[in-house]
Design an enzyme around this catalytic site. Structure first.
Site, mmCIF file in Angstrom:
data_model
loop_
_atom_site.group_PDB
_atom_site.id
_atom_site.type_symbol
_atom_site.label_atom_id
_atom_site.label_comp_id
_atom_site.label_asym_id
_atom_site.label_seq_id
_atom_site.Cartn_x
_atom_site.Cartn_y
_atom_site.Cartn_z
ATOM 1 N N GLN A 14 2.232 11.199 -4.027
ATOM 2 C CA GLN A 14 3.190 11.931 -3.197
ATOM 3 C C GLN A 14 2.596 13.200 -2.598
ATOM 4 O OE1 GLN A 14 6.029 10.955 -2.191
ATOM 5 N NE2 GLN A 14 6.580 9.278 -3.549
ATOM 6 N N ALA B 36 -1.921 3.953 0.499
ATOM 7 C CA ALA B 36 -1.868 4.152 1.954
ATOM 8 C C ALA B 36 -0.458 4.224 2.512
ATOM 9 C CB ALA B 36 -2.641 3.028 2.651
ATOM 10 N N HIS B 37 0.476 3.450 1.952
ATOM 11 C CA HIS B 37 1.789 3.369 2.602
ATOM 12 C C HIS B 37 2.607 4.649 2.456
ATOM 13 C CE1 HIS B 37 3.233 1.990 -1.461
ATOM 14 N NE2 HIS B 37 4.305 2.667 -1.106
ATOM 15 N N THR C 252 -13.617 -10.112 -3.370
ATOM 16 C CA THR C 252 -13.870 -9.967 -1.940
ATOM 17 C C THR C 252 -13.050 -8.813 -1.385
ATOM 18 O OG1 THR C 252 -14.234 -12.343 -1.744
ATOM 19 C CG2 THR C 252 -13.799 -11.118 0.288
ATOM 20 N N CYS D 72 10.586 2.458 -7.976
ATOM 21 C CA CYS D 72 10.078 1.566 -9.021
ATOM 22 C C CYS D 72 10.756 1.784 -10.362
ATOM 23 C CB CYS D 72 8.567 1.759 -9.191
ATOM 24 S SG CYS D 72 7.630 1.432 -7.689
#
Length: 375
Positions: free
Chosen positions: A178, A198-199, A235, A321
């Protein structure tokens, strides 16, 4: 629809989305492969890693890509606990942590680790004197959020790090989820691991970072190869890494203008909400302006949230959450009032929030307040 839940999920910046799409098209190769397509992908992700490191003022080798901050928090806490288990099993944290931290600590407690929660002062910050009392020779970890997601309280991370200097086996983990894009990040001196996603700053879902101080040898989260790091094989998603790099760069370079815009919106809300006798502002004045937590006396937060939602306004109750039906741990820690904690909910502001949206929210709030506080 008036969306005031940016703290849970921010709309993706168009330039960031375009960067993702462009890299996804131009770099389809596996960055671990030795052919030309692989080399191009590796060059792109290496450039992204260097950009992220510059933004955070760390070294590229200290960047570990994750699926988000929840994974980064889990990885850091579990790995440090395992690393130092022969020196002790005592961990200190706060009642303000995100569930990905508090839940991980509960899991560690079930494995025999001892968890202490440091007291929180009335302004929401960690009681440094109590933290000093809790520290022991067998303390191996202190986990603290840089900015609390429910109240917006800014913690004294630098001062906490200074207290740990005399405890060589005690590591400091900082959840900066935050904090990024809301205030300048603290110095990394004394911080061993730091998480972000990132979001929270207009990037895409599904990509985060754990910053790990060089020299700290954690057990890999995923075994099976080096990839971008020995700590998380697999990957790498090149386009997501590149999009995070751009979102982070914009968040840092545009920070002053963004914060000033949000500060004015926050001040307007505080002034208008002060006209309602049953409203209690839980976020302290020194909190980041992007988060404003409040309670309406004798009205559960979930009830007020549903009523606002019916008026086309989206707000959040506790962390996105967290479990439903329980009082906010953060609000209770500050107010010591369970009923107030049950009544709390959160407005999240963005520099993209318009004056018209604030006006619309205040109109909807007034209607809900009058309906839900009738005798």
């Amino acid at each position: 629809m008036i969306y005031l839940d940016y703290s849970a999920n921010t709309p993706v910046d168009e330039a960031v989305l375009e960067r993702f799409c462009a890299v996804e098209r131009s770099c389809p190769g596996n960055a671990n492969s030795r052919h030309q397509a692989g080399a191009a992908a590796k060059a792109a992700i290496d450039e992204a890693t260097q950009s992220i490191a510059r933004s955070l003022h760390v070294q590229p080798a200290e960047i570990i890509y994750t699926s988000g901050a929840s994974e980064a928090n889990n990885f850091a806490l579990k790995s440090i606990a395992r690393l130092e288990r022969h020196h002790g099993k005592h961990i200190i944290s706060t009642p303000l942590e995100h569930s990905s931290v508090s839940g991980t600590l509960t899991a560690l407690q079930e494995q025999g680790y001892e968890i202490d929660l440091v007291d929180i002062k009335q302004d929401g910050t960690v009681d440094l004197a109590h933290l000093r009392e809790l520290l022991r020779p067998d303390t191996i970890l202190v986990a603290v959020t840089a900015v609390d997601s429910e109240l917006g309280v800014v913690q004294p991370v630098t001062e906490i790090a200074a207290l740990l200097k005399d405890y060589p086996h005690c590591h400091l983990h900082v959840d900066a989820t935050q904090a990024v894009g809301k205030l300048p990040l603290p110095s990394f001196e004394g911080i061993d691991t730091l998480s972000l996603t990132a979001h929270k700053f207009y990037g895409l879902n599904g990509i985060g970072v754990l910053v790990k101080r060089r020299g700290l040898a954690l057990e890999p989260l995923i075994h099976g190869g080096e990839s971008t790091t020995i700590y998380r094989s697999g990957t790498p998603t090149v386009a997501l890494a590149c999009s995070l790099a751009l979102a982070l760069d914009k968040a840092m370079t545009e920070l002053p203008e963004r914060v000033e815009r949000v500060r004015s919106l926050n001040a307007r809300l505080r002034t208008e909400l002060a006209n309602y006798p049953k409203v209690r502002i839980n976020s302290p004045e020194a909190a980041v302006p992007q988060i404003l937590n409040l309670s309406v006396k004798d009205v559960k937060g979930t009830v007020f949230q549903r009523e606002l939602d019916a008026h086309g306004v989206c707000v959040s109750v506790k962390s996105a959450c967290s479990s439903d039906g329980l009082p906010s741990r953060a609000v209770f820690a500050v107010s010591r009032d369970r009923r107030n904690a049950l009544s709390s909910w959160r407005i999240s502001l963005s520099h993209r929030t318009t004056d018209e949206e604030i006006t619309g929210f205040l109109q909807a709030f007034d209607a809900c307040y009058r309906t839900l506080t009738q005798p």
